[in-house]
Write a protein that holds these residues in place. Structure first.
Motif, short mmCIF file in Angstrom:
data_model
loop_
_atom_site.label_atom_id
_atom_site.label_comp_id
_atom_site.label_asym_id
_atom_site.label_seq_id
_atom_site.Cartn_x
_atom_site.Cartn_y
_atom_site.Cartn_z
N GLU A 80 -14.15 -36.73 -15.18
CA GLU A 80 -14.26 -36.91 -16.63
C GLU A 80 -15.70 -36.78 -17.11
OE1 GLU A 80 -12.42 -40.70 -17.32
OE2 GLU A 80 -10.39 -39.89 -17.05
N GLY A 81 -16.64 -36.61 -16.18
CA GLY A 81 -18.03 -36.42 -16.55
C GLY A 81 -18.79 -37.68 -16.92
N LEU A 82 -18.26 -38.84 -16.53
CA LEU A 82 -18.95 -40.10 -16.81
C LEU A 82 -20.07 -40.33 -15.81
CD1 LEU A 82 -15.83 -42.33 -17.56
CD2 LEU A 82 -17.37 -41.27 -19.21
N ASP A 83 -21.06 -41.10 -16.20
CA ASP A 83 -22.22 -41.40 -15.36
C ASP A 83 -21.96 -42.65 -14.53
OD1 ASP A 83 -24.68 -41.87 -14.21
OD2 ASP A 83 -25.78 -42.03 -16.10
N ALA A 84 -21.93 -42.51 -13.24
CA ALA A 84 -21.62 -43.63 -12.34
C ALA A 84 -22.67 -44.72 -12.41
CB ALA A 84 -21.47 -43.13 -10.91
N LYS A 85 -23.91 -44.37 -12.74
CA LYS A 85 -24.97 -45.38 -12.79
C LYS A 85 -24.90 -46.26 -14.03
CE LYS A 85 -28.27 -42.89 -9.95
NZ LYS A 85 -29.58 -42.27 -9.88
N THR A 86 -24.32 -45.74 -15.10
CA THR A 86 -24.27 -46.52 -16.35
C THR A 86 -22.87 -47.01 -16.71
OG1 THR A 86 -24.02 -44.51 -17.68
CG2 THR A 86 -26.27 -45.32 -17.30
N THR A 87 -21.86 -46.51 -16.02
CA THR A 87 -20.48 -46.94 -16.30
C THR A 87 -20.17 -48.22 -15.54
OG1 THR A 87 -19.79 -44.65 -16.62
CG2 THR A 87 -18.05 -46.26 -16.25
N ARG A 88 -19.72 -49.23 -16.28
CA ARG A 88 -19.38 -50.52 -15.66
C ARG A 88 -17.98 -50.48 -15.07
NH1 ARG A 88 -21.41 -55.51 -19.05
NH2 ARG A 88 -19.28 -56.11 -18.58
N LEU A 89 -17.77 -51.29 -14.06
CA LEU A 89 -16.44 -51.35 -13.43
C LEU A 89 -15.35 -51.74 -14.42
CD1 LEU A 89 -17.11 -52.98 -9.95
CD2 LEU A 89 -16.62 -50.59 -10.49
N ASP A 90 -15.66 -52.67 -15.33
CA ASP A 90 -14.61 -53.11 -16.26
C ASP A 90 -14.18 -52.01 -17.23
OD1 ASP A 90 -16.92 -53.19 -17.81
OD2 ASP A 90 -16.69 -55.29 -18.40
N ALA A 91 -14.92 -50.91 -17.29
CA ALA A 91 -14.54 -49.80 -18.16
C ALA A 91 -13.56 -48.85 -17.48
CB ALA A 91 -15.78 -49.03 -18.60
N VAL A 92 -13.50 -48.88 -16.14
CA VAL A 92 -12.69 -47.89 -15.42
C VAL A 92 -11.75 -48.48 -14.37
CG1 VAL A 92 -14.29 -45.96 -15.81
CG2 VAL A 92 -14.62 -47.46 -13.84
N MET A 93 -11.79 -49.78 -14.17
CA MET A 93 -10.94 -50.41 -13.15
C MET A 93 -9.49 -50.47 -13.63
SD MET A 93 -11.91 -54.42 -13.64
CE MET A 93 -11.38 -55.33 -15.09
N THR A 94 -8.59 -50.65 -12.69
CA THR A 94 -7.20 -50.95 -13.02
C THR A 94 -7.12 -52.44 -13.27
OG1 THR A 94 -6.39 -49.13 -11.66
CG2 THR A 94 -4.82 -50.92 -12.18
N ARG A 95 -6.75 -52.82 -14.49
CA ARG A 95 -6.69 -54.23 -14.86
C ARG A 95 -5.39 -54.88 -14.41
NH1 ARG A 95 -10.55 -55.68 -18.40
NH2 ARG A 95 -11.81 -53.99 -19.24
N ASN A 96 -5.49 -56.16 -14.09
CA ASN A 96 -4.31 -56.96 -13.73
C ASN A 96 -3.39 -56.25 -12.74
OD1 ASN A 96 -5.13 -58.97 -15.64
ND2 ASN A 96 -4.35 -57.63 -17.24
N PRO A 97 -3.89 -55.89 -11.57
CA PRO A 97 -3.03 -55.19 -10.61
C PRO A 97 -1.91 -56.10 -10.11
CG PRO A 97 -5.08 -55.87 -9.57
CD PRO A 97 -5.22 -56.18 -11.03
#
Length: 98
Positions: A63-80
């Motif tokens: 998706e072209g996101l920056d791994a250094k500035t993207t927080r886990l809570d923005a891309v994690m699977t919530r409430n697995p």
């Protein structure tokens, strides 16, 4: 063959955990160092908030996101979906097949 519980299977393992504000780059570096494929994202109270996997990292890069500035809570699977320690491996397999 005896039915071992999930609790028995993972008894001596220490899961990799990071807070939700950790970066994806930090998570990937930690996963590489520990030779694991996922990070459990936990809150201050060690409550499970989500999970971040290698597959999530691939999606992020695609998706072209920056791994250094993207927080886990923005891309994690919530409430697995989780199982209790008393569940068996067959219980986990059954859940995956639903």
């Amino acid at each position: 063959m005896p039915k071992r519980t999930l609790g028995e299977i993972v008894h001596d393992q220490t899961p990799l955990t990071l807070p939700p504000e950790a970066s994806v780059a930090d998570a990937c570096a930690a996963m590489y160092a520990r030779r694991v494929g996922a990070v459990l994202v936990t809150g201050d109270d060690r409550q499970l908030l989500g999970i971040f996997t290698g597959r999530d990292a691939v999606r992020l890069l695609a998706e072209g996101l920056d791994a250094k500035t993207t927080r886990l809570d923005a891309v994690m699977t919530r409430n697995p979906t989780t199982l209790p320690p008393s569940a068996t491996a067959m219980d986990a397999l059954h859940l995956l097949c639903l």
